[in-house]
Design a protein around this motif. Structure first.
Motif, PDB file in Angstrom:
ATOM      1  N   PRO A 477      -4.303   0.087 -37.078  1.00  0.00           N
ATOM      2  CA  PRO A 477      -5.698   0.451 -37.328  1.00  0.00           C
ATOM      3  C   PRO A 477      -6.538  -0.760 -37.761  1.00  0.00           C
ATOM      4  CG  PRO A 477      -4.171   1.952 -38.451  1.00  0.00           C
ATOM      5  CD  PRO A 477      -3.394   0.733 -38.045  1.00  0.00           C
ATOM      6  N   LEU A 478      -7.792  -0.740 -37.339  1.00  0.00           N
ATOM      7  CA  LEU A 478      -8.751  -1.766 -37.750  1.00  0.00           C
ATOM      8  C   LEU A 478      -9.985  -1.052 -38.300  1.00  0.00           C
ATOM      9  CD1 LEU A 478      -9.543  -4.715 -37.969  1.00  0.00           C
ATOM     10  CD2 LEU A 478     -10.310  -4.659 -35.585  1.00  0.00           C
ATOM     11  N   TRP A 479     -10.060  -0.990 -39.643  1.00  0.00           N
ATOM     12  CA  TRP A 479     -11.157  -0.340 -40.330  1.00  0.00           C
ATOM     13  C   TRP A 479     -12.305  -1.326 -40.515  1.00  0.00           C
ATOM     14  CZ3 TRP A 479     -10.556   4.779 -40.711  1.00  0.00           C
ATOM     15  CH2 TRP A 479      -9.257   5.301 -40.687  1.00  0.00           C
ATOM     16  N   THR A 480     -13.543  -0.815 -40.513  1.00  0.00           N
ATOM     17  CA  THR A 480     -14.684  -1.728 -40.405  1.00  0.00           C
ATOM     18  C   THR A 480     -15.656  -1.674 -41.578  1.00  0.00           C
ATOM     19  OG1 THR A 480     -15.958  -0.097 -39.120  1.00  0.00           O
ATOM     20  CG2 THR A 480     -14.579  -1.664 -37.882  1.00  0.00           C
ATOM     21  N   GLU A 481     -15.186  -1.346 -42.771  1.00  0.00           N
ATOM     22  CA  GLU A 481     -16.092  -1.413 -43.922  1.00  0.00           C
ATOM     23  C   GLU A 481     -16.745  -2.780 -44.052  1.00  0.00           C
ATOM     24  OE1 GLU A 481     -13.152   1.801 -45.273  1.00  0.00           O
ATOM     25  OE2 GLU A 481     -13.133   0.023 -44.010  1.00  0.00           O
ATOM     26  N   THR A 482     -16.007  -3.854 -43.728  1.00  0.00           N
ATOM     27  CA  THR A 482     -16.528  -5.217 -43.876  1.00  0.00           C
ATOM     28  C   THR A 482     -16.727  -5.920 -42.543  1.00  0.00           C
ATOM     29  OG1 THR A 482     -14.353  -6.288 -44.024  1.00  0.00           O
ATOM     30  CG2 THR A 482     -15.277  -5.388 -46.071  1.00  0.00           C
ATOM     31  N   LEU A 483     -16.575  -5.205 -41.444  1.00  0.00           N
ATOM     32  CA  LEU A 483     -16.570  -5.834 -40.123  1.00  0.00           C
ATOM     33  C   LEU A 483     -17.628  -5.211 -39.231  1.00  0.00           C
ATOM     34  CD1 LEU A 483     -12.698  -5.704 -39.560  1.00  0.00           C
ATOM     35  CD2 LEU A 483     -13.999  -7.482 -40.744  1.00  0.00           C
ATOM     36  N   ALA A 484     -18.372  -6.056 -38.500  1.00  0.00           N
ATOM     37  CA  ALA A 484     -19.410  -5.530 -37.623  1.00  0.00           C
ATOM     38  C   ALA A 484     -19.503  -6.266 -36.292  1.00  0.00           C
ATOM     39  CB  ALA A 484     -20.771  -5.581 -38.325  1.00  0.00           C
ATOM     40  N   THR A 485     -19.146  -7.550 -36.248  1.00  0.00           N
ATOM     41  CA  THR A 485     -19.275  -8.344 -35.024  1.00  0.00           C
ATOM     42  C   THR A 485     -17.916  -8.537 -34.374  1.00  0.00           C
ATOM     43  OG1 THR A 485     -18.915 -10.489 -36.096  1.00  0.00           O
ATOM     44  CG2 THR A 485     -21.169  -9.598 -36.130  1.00  0.00           C
ATOM     45  N   ASN A 486     -17.920  -8.927 -33.098  1.00  0.00           N
ATOM     46  CA  ASN A 486     -16.658  -9.194 -32.419  1.00  0.00           C
ATOM     47  C   ASN A 486     -15.881 -10.315 -33.086  1.00  0.00           C
ATOM     48  OD1 ASN A 486     -18.272  -8.131 -29.606  1.00  0.00           O
ATOM     49  ND2 ASN A 486     -16.198  -7.434 -29.963  1.00  0.00           N
ATOM     50  N   ASP A 487     -16.586 -11.362 -33.534  1.00  0.00           N
ATOM     51  CA  ASP A 487     -15.889 -12.462 -34.197  1.00  0.00           C
ATOM     52  C   ASP A 487     -15.178 -11.976 -35.458  1.00  0.00           C
ATOM     53  OD1 ASP A 487     -16.771 -14.304 -32.299  1.00  0.00           O
ATOM     54  OD2 ASP A 487     -18.631 -14.667 -33.373  1.00  0.00           O
ATOM     55  N   GLN A 488     -15.824 -11.083 -36.204  1.00  0.00           N
ATOM     56  CA  GLN A 488     -15.201 -10.552 -37.420  1.00  0.00           C
ATOM     57  C   GLN A 488     -14.001  -9.664 -37.090  1.00  0.00           C
ATOM     58  OE1 GLN A 488     -18.631  -8.676 -39.137  1.00  0.00           O
ATOM     59  NE2 GLN A 488     -19.295 -10.523 -40.218  1.00  0.00           N
TER      60      GLN A 488
END
Length: 545
Positions: A477-488
């Motif tokens: 899983p890749l959760w996105t609380e801190t992630l928004a861009t492809n690089d992140q």
């Protein structure tokens, strides 16, 4: 960093260079003239990720030239179109850099790269393949189209990194001689993408799909709803997307997928041999829905939209009948959009739901999934209720998970519940690598690349009493609380994702960190060439670029 403004070309192969034991040879210079450019030796057959099941090197290599054809033996009529599509996909990958025409043809007399689908190759199963390389050409054989596609990914890894360029490059385009016979360890090899905490556009998801396909991942679990946003249009409850999808963590604009966009994502994933598994998390993680419709709340009052990162505070109202009208409508519409067999109903961190209400709710939610012809998947807290026959539980526990919770999961497996393993301190790709990692979280601890790779799914819960045959597979899983861009996304997923893919695909006998880290290191130049902002772990002997 990739070029901005364009979606990168379909994801490429992994170059195995000096760090993997690949040397260079130089031709003797002509007398009085400059020395020619150094030419890379063909990548050894076994130096790919995931590691193949069986490798038999030997014989002459094959060189792709201007005369090469992509030869399609289409096999059974029902698969003919898909086999030709895979041939066209391969040709499209190779043409820009090689500059060759590489026509896709069924000319059986020509030499080149042959894609062969045969009913007599049942030992290769649904996804296995055989790659045979020699001076006269390459033959990829499979029992099903998925196997041919996976074989194409291996073939890409055996070519130089320059094959990924969008303009003509200097060859040679040589594939080492020998035979690879390869089948997966687990039928379920997944990755989850959280599009709820931060909304990710269709193009962002498609890029991730291409990256997953390269490593033979075959399931894409989309986390479509949470407290911070509802991301899929539901005609019978239109405010879910229109209002509930209007924000995200930190208060950004959010977004959602129309049904047409979702169908397109499902189709795109299928073209890369990935099955999409949609998730609507409930009865908790539902603030976006509760804010959209007051009647879903026990007190009839809609809460405000939420843009923070706390969990466990929201709950659908289990005693109200309208709740189950809502569940039935959402499951019905989502099942109709999803040709795959699975539908995920969440079920984790329902701290605001009493145990009795949780059990009653999950009974009815599971019944709705079955009613519309899908297989139930839920987070492992589902085992605290009554999993229906055939249900799958996704285990996300970690070192701090108590013995009682593990025993509960084990008891469910003895009654037939299968498990997807996603231990948070191993394969949650949003966990920080170390204390200096800027992005991500650390509630499950720090997860360096070796820890993510160095565990055995078959024995992970054996001490708790989970039998080996209860493990359906693994998922990262890749959760996105801190992630928004492809690089992140990429700096957290890579280089851990290839290791999880190898855990799912490769035989247990190939599992060894010391040899794997060398193969992983050799992929650094390829990831860089593809614009992937990967983490340069100090545990991996990356080559000097």
């Amino acid at each position: 960093m990739r070029e901005r403004g364009t979606l990168p070309r379909l994801f490429g192969s992994l170059l195995l260079v000096v760090a993997a034991g690949i040397s260079s040879v130089a031709a003797a210079p002509e007398r009085g003239g400059p020395a020619p450019a150094r030419t890379p030796v063909a990548t050894p057959l076994g130096q790919v990720v995931p590691a193949p099941a069986r490798v038999k090197p030997g014989g002459s290599p094959y060189a792709i030239t201007a005369r090469t054809r992509i030869l399609v033996d289409e096999g059974p009529r029902r698969d003919a179109r898909e086999v030709r599509r895979i041939g066209s996909y391969l040709a499209g990958l190779l043409r820009p850099a090689t500059g060759y025409a590489l026509p896709v043809t069924d000319d059986r007399g020509a030499a080149g790269i042959r894609l062969r689908l045969g009913a007599g190759d049942r030992s290769l199963g649904e996804e296995g393949y055989r790659l045979e390389s020699g001076r006269g050409g390459i033959t990829l054989t499979a029992h099903k189209p998925a196997g041919l596609f996976h074989g194409v990914q291996t073939l890409r890894q055996l070519l130089p990194v320059s094959v990924e360029k969008d303009s003509r490059q200097r060859g040679p385009w040589t594939i080492a001689g020998g035979t690879i016979t390869d089948t997966p360890r687990y039928a379920y090899r997944g990755a989850m993408l959280d599009v709820s905490r931060h909304f990710l556009t269709p193009d962002q998801v498609k890029l991730y799909i291409d990256q997953l396909a390269l490593y033979k991942i075959n399931k894409l679990h989309l986390h479509l709803s949470d407290d911070q946003g509802w991301r899929i249009a539901i005609d019978s409850w239109p405010r879910l997307a229109g209002y509930g999808g209007s924000t995200q963590v930190g208060g950004g604009p959010g977004g959602y997928y129309t049904k047409a966009q979702y169908r397109d994502l499902v189709s795109y994933a299928a073209s890369r041999q990935l099955e999409v598994i949609p998730e609507i998390d409930m009865p908790g993680h539902t603030n976006a829905a509760l804010a959209s419709y007051a009647e879903l709340n026990c007190d009839g009052v809609a809460p405000p939209l939420y843009t923070g990162t706390s969990v466990g505070f929201s709950s659908l109202c289990a005693p109200k009948e309208i709740t189950y009208d809502f569940v039935d409508d959402v499951v019905r519409e989502l099942a109709a959009l999803t040709p795959g067999k699975y539908l995920h109903i969440g079920g984790d961190e329902a701290h605001s739901t009493s145990h009795a209400d949780y059990v009653a709710f999950m009974d009815r939610a599971q019944a709705a999934v079955q009613k519309y012809g899908k297989t139930v998947v839920g987070w492992h807290q589902l085992t605290g209720a009554t999993p229906v026959p055939g249900a799958v539980a996704q285990y996300w526990g970690y070192d701090a998970t108590g013995a009682a919770e593990r025993a509960q999961v084990a008891a469910a497996t003895r009654k037939g519940t299968r498990l997807i393993l996603s231990p948070a301190d191993r394969v949650y790709l949003d966990m920080k690598y170390d204390k200096n990692t800027v992005l991500g979280q650390s509630w499950a601890g720090y997860t360096e690349v070796d820890r993510s790779y160095d565990w055995n799914p078959a024995t992970y819960l054996a001490a708790a009493g989970v039998p080996e045959d209860a493990v359906l597979g693994v998922e990262a899983p890749l959760w996105t609380e801190t992630l928004a861009t492809n690089d992140q996304l990429e700096v957290m997923a890579f280089p851990r994702l290839p290791g999880v893919a190898e855990l799912g695909w490769s035989p247990a006998a190939t599992h060894d960190w010391d040899t794997y880290k060398t193969r992983l290191a050799a992929q650094g130049p390829r990831m860089a060439a593809l614009g992937i902002d990967y983490y340069r772990s100090p545990l991996v002997p990356w080559p000097t670029e």
